[in-house]
Design an enzyme around this catalytic site. Structure first.
Site, PDB file in Angstrom:
ATOM      1  N   CYS A  98     -11.172  -3.724  32.078  1.00 10.12           N
ATOM      2  CA  CYS A  98     -12.645  -3.594  31.814  1.00 10.12           C
ATOM      3  C   CYS A  98     -13.259  -4.859  31.818  1.00 10.12           C
ATOM      4  CB  CYS A  98     -12.826  -3.011  30.354  1.00 10.12           C
ATOM      5  SG  CYS A  98     -14.546  -2.406  30.293  1.00 10.12           S
ATOM      6  N   HIS A 111       1.632 -10.002  25.492  1.00  8.10           N
ATOM      7  CA  HIS A 111       2.261 -10.720  24.568  1.00  8.10           C
ATOM      8  C   HIS A 111       3.373 -11.283  25.143  1.00  8.10           C
ATOM      9  CE1 HIS A 111       3.751 -11.816  20.596  1.00  8.10           C
ATOM     10  NE2 HIS A 111       4.710 -11.087  20.993  1.00  8.10           N
ATOM     11  N   CYS A 128      -6.594 -10.888  22.831  1.00  9.04           N
ATOM     12  CA  CYS A 128      -6.684  -9.697  24.120  1.00  9.04           C
ATOM     13  C   CYS A 128      -7.372  -8.769  23.277  1.00  9.04           C
ATOM     14  CB  CYS A 128      -5.321  -9.397  24.427  1.00  9.04           C
ATOM     15  SG  CYS A 128      -4.763  -8.103  25.285  1.00  9.04           S
TER      16      CYS A 128
END
Lengths: 323, 504
Positions: free
Chosen positions: A196, A233, A290
């Site tokens: 997005c 990650h 994030c």
């Protein structure tokens, strides 16, 4: 990539002409023939559902190819509501001619208001109906079961997984393009490009792959593995902070961003190694967690954690402690 | 009389349909219909207030930063935060980068094709590499039936365009350059805020980035490139268009009442904002009064109570409501339709005696013979946007210089989300005044409401039947050929409509 300019073709034409002993005079004909190879590739049709145009803007942030090179040398974009000079009846004419001729690569940005058709319309037609019509005529590729199915590139979080319009309280029945087509009984090979917005490389790379090399390898959620193969990650620039359990407590602190809401372990995307905006930065480099915009769960439930500790965090840490 | 519809009205953000009645080639009535609804304010209810800057940025992919900033201002207000110097300056740098890319995108990518003939690219005779590339591309179009020739740059309406090579070629050269220049604005934003569109670094209290010298140097370098482009290309092209289409200073005339919420925190400016708040009503300057804002719904597709202030109304979508023709609400100020945007900022700032605005506007009026009153026109709206691009690009240098380096320099105030609170966040999106209203109960969002620029500009009629500003601007527009209504499209595009914002 289909990165050939007309000049390249003139050059190749001269080269092949020389190789085949045809001399310079044959070069223009050959050049024209070679050029036709790229130009006979299917056009692209881009439709907007419940969208913010962020994926469109991200497309324009593409570098190498830059936006104009992309639009003129790499893809043939028949219609796009933000970029087409054609407007009003001229735009509708372009749109209908494109659908009638068929065999285009269909890109959809935005989700579909499945229970409130009037929540998104183009020329009085609910976007769901238009997307359905456009899907039936789109270029076909082998589906998951091997049969030929129309290809739909669902670009961005909304088209791929529903996105913010489909978040809890969802008043329009917003749904992803893939789910909508399934509801309507329309078979399709949907390539999902969540994020997005979508990263320019993800959409440009996917289109280039489709046009030049066929369908890229996809995972079970329809995502190209070349972009969505590993978690944030596992590719995090602050991974060593996590390993040594140095955690940021406040915005602006150094350290792993778990306590500030990072959901990187659950998100498949390559942002941290690819970086955004031509390599300028990414969320974690800017000290921000994030937020999982490429995740299937992004924003979906009201509990989805933005800037507050991921409920999975204690579990992950406990697992880490076990080794 | 004939009725003509422009649907989809392209080269704007989102789904807009414009309907006009035409008598003898002149527009006699107009309707603006927003065609998309998602329900952001309903989606915000019950969420953690910290979600707001992320959820509301998704309202718009062109100006997400504006919503992010309005949202964190509302939270700063609700949590009672003092934002440190680095915090507000870095926020300004994020917002400025997005303004620059947004205005450059609008003037060139979206609007220039209304004024300069892109078909002329095929006749280009110079040696500019990009224009030559486009010429070759145009000339080599494959006539296969499924390919629209030279899409997406063509086809276009037949109209009176700038096509004389000595004037058109420089504009076209800058048009192709603008595709790359606007990217720099987004890169600047991403350097500070991580990525763009939809930046993660904007948070209540400040920003998440700890700046370093490399980031600031890269930002400064890109800013310098944009400033050169604005000074040598954008302003020149504005003058070219103003000289070639002077009648556009009289087209698209609306009510001429303006509203500004103010933007860019600036400690060297009176009132604390570089673009100060205020209203220009009936030829008088008034201070901003937030209590004067209400939202009418008679012609909007909601059956909630009409005429209430922000945070007072429920949002109840009613797509089949009788007589409603748009998803856009009709916000009014003292009951009146108000125009927002770059022209509002310049007119209000000019009357307040803002030295930078006054100097630049006076210069432009001298160059073109335009009057201040003609910011109320299609070309006036474009001119204000271009002039403002220069003001922002130049002022950003100051904000950048004010950023301090070092681990001891705070970037963000510390806070806890309170149990109960109310906050208002006011700023200016590139398209005009933007406000976010937030009410927190039990640590959760009880109500959230956004009053957005295109909602003001492209609103439908209000409960009294008064047209929205853009509808009004379309009245009396003369069209050479009502079947190719480029003159009406020019009026609409000059507002830089953002439909995703207007309804959200």
């Amino acid at each position: 990539m289909s990165g050939y300019t007309r000049r390249d073709f003139l050059k190749f034409g001269a080269y092949f002409g020389a190789v085949m002993g045809l001399g310079g005079a044959a070069a223009p004909t050959l050049a024209a023939a070679l050029q036709r190879l790229t130009e006979s590739r299917p056009p692209v049709l881009w439709l907007h559902g419940l969208a913010c145009s962020g994926c469109t803007v991200s497309l324009l942030n593409s570098e190498n190819p830059g936006p104009l090179e992309l639009l003129t040398q790499h893809i043939h974009l028949n219609f796009h509501a933000t970029l087409s000079t054609a407007t009003g009846s001229v735009a509708i004419d372009v749109l209908e001619k494109t659908i009638a001729a068929g065999d285009y690569v269909l890109v959809v940005e935005g989700s579909i208001p499945a229970t409130m058709p009037k929540a998104c319309r183009v020329n009085h037609e609910p976007i769901g109906e238009l997307v359905l019509r456009a899907t039936r005529q789109a270029k076909q590729v082998p589906g998951a079961d091997g049969s030929l199915q129309p290809l739909v590139v669902a670009t961005g979080a909304c088209a791929a997984f529903g996105g913010v319009p489909a978040a809890e309280n969802n008043p329009t029945g917003a749904t992803s393009v893939g789910d909508y087509l399934t509801q309507r009984g329309q078979a399709a090979r949907v390539v999902n490009l969540p994020g997005c917005p979508v990263h320019p490389d993800w959409i440009v790379g996917t289109l280039a792959h489709v046009l030049g090399f066929g369908l890229p390898e996809l995972d079970d959620a329809g995502r190209p593995t070349m972009f969505y193969g590993k978690t944030i990650h596992d590719q995090c620039p602050r991974f060593s902070d996590y390993e040594s359990e140095r955690f940021a407590e406040h915005f602006g602190d150094d350290g792993c961003l778990f306590k500030l809401g990072c959901v990187g372990p659950e998100v498949y995307a390559d942002c941290t190694v690819r970086n955004w905006n031509g390599g300028a930065s990414d969320c974690i480099q800017a000290g921000a967690p994030c937020i999982g915009c490429a995740s299937q769960d992004f924003a979906r439930e009201a509990q989805f954690p933005f800037y507050r500790m991921n409920p999975a965090f204690p579990k992950i840490l406990a697992k880490k402690a076990e080794g | 009389m004939a009725t003509k519809t422009i649907d989809p009205l392209t080269r704007i953000e989102g789904h807009l349909a414009v309907k006009v009645d035409v008598d003898d080639n002149v527009v006699s009535d107009a309707w603006s219909a927003g065609e998309m609804f998602r329900g952001f304010e309903l989606i915000m209810r019950g969420r953690d207030p910290m979600d707001a800057q992320q959820i509301t940025q998704r309202i718009c992919g062109l100006c997400p930063v504006s919503h992010g900033v309005a949202s964190i201002y509302a939270q700063d207000d609700a949590y009672g935060l003092e934002v440190p110097g680095n915090g507000w300056r870095l926020r300004n740098l994020v917002q400025a980068g997005n303004y620059l890319q947004d205005h450059i995108s609008h003037f060139y990518l979206l609007s220039a094709p209304d004024f300069v003939d892109l078909a002329r690219l095929g006749a280009y005779e110079g040696d500019d590499p990009k224009l030559s590339m486009l010429r070759d591309w145009l000339r080599s179009q494959d006539p296969s039936p499924g390919l629209i020739q030279a899409a997406p740059l063509l086809p276009r309406y037949d109209a009176d365009y700038l096509s004389e090579p000595e004037f058109a070629d420089p504009v076209l050269r800058h048009y192709v350059t603008a595709f790359d220049i606007r990217i720099l604005g987004h890169k600047m934003t991403a350097l500070i805020a991580g990525k763009q569109p939809h930046t993660p670094a904007l948070v209540p209290g400040g920003i998440t980035l700890r700046p370093d010298v490399k980031i600031l140097t890269a930002y400064a370098t890109m800013l310098d490139k944009i400033r050169r482009f604005v000074d040598t290309a954008m302003i020149e092209d504005l003058l070219t268009i103003a000289r070639r289409f002077p009648q556009q200073f009289n087209e698209g005339r609306s009510y001429g009442d303006y509203l500004v919420f103010g933007a860019f925190i600036d400690d060297e400016v009176t009132g604390g904002r570089y673009f100060p708040a205020g209203a220009w009503i009936d030829g008088r300057l008034e201070p901003l009064d937030l209590g004067a804002i209400t939202e009418d719904l008679r012609f909007s597709m909601f059956d909630s109570t009409s005429g209430l202030a922000p945070l007072q109304s429920d949002l109840s979508p009613a797509p089949d409501k009788d007589g409603a023709y748009s998803w856009i609400k009709a916000p009014r100020y003292l009951g009146r339709p108000m125009e927002v945007g770059p022209n509002a900022r310049l007119v209000v700032g000019y009357h307040q005696g803002h030295p930078d605005i006054k100097r630049l506007v006076d210069w432009f009026m001298g160059e073109t013979g335009m009057h201040l009153d003609q910011f109320n026109s299609s070309l006036g709206r474009h001119a204000a946007r271009v002039l403002e691009t220069k003001l922002i690009a130049d002022r950003t240098v100051n904000w950048l210089r004010g950023v301090r380096l070092g681990a001891a320099e705070p970037v963000c105030a510390r806070f806890d989300v309170p149990r109960e609170a109310v906050g208002v966040g006011l700023t200016e999106a590139p398209r005009g005044a933007l406000g976010h209203w937030l009410e927190i109960r039990g640590h959760k969002v009880h109500r959230y409401e956004c009053v957005v620029p295109t909602t003001w500009n492209c609103s439908p009629r209000d409960d009294q039947g008064r047209r929205g500003p853009m509808e009004q601007a379309l009245i009396d527009t003369w069209m050479a050929d009502p079947d190719q209504p480029i003159e009406a499209a020019r009026v609409v595009r000059a507002y830089d409509p953002c439909l995703a914002c207007s309804v959200h």
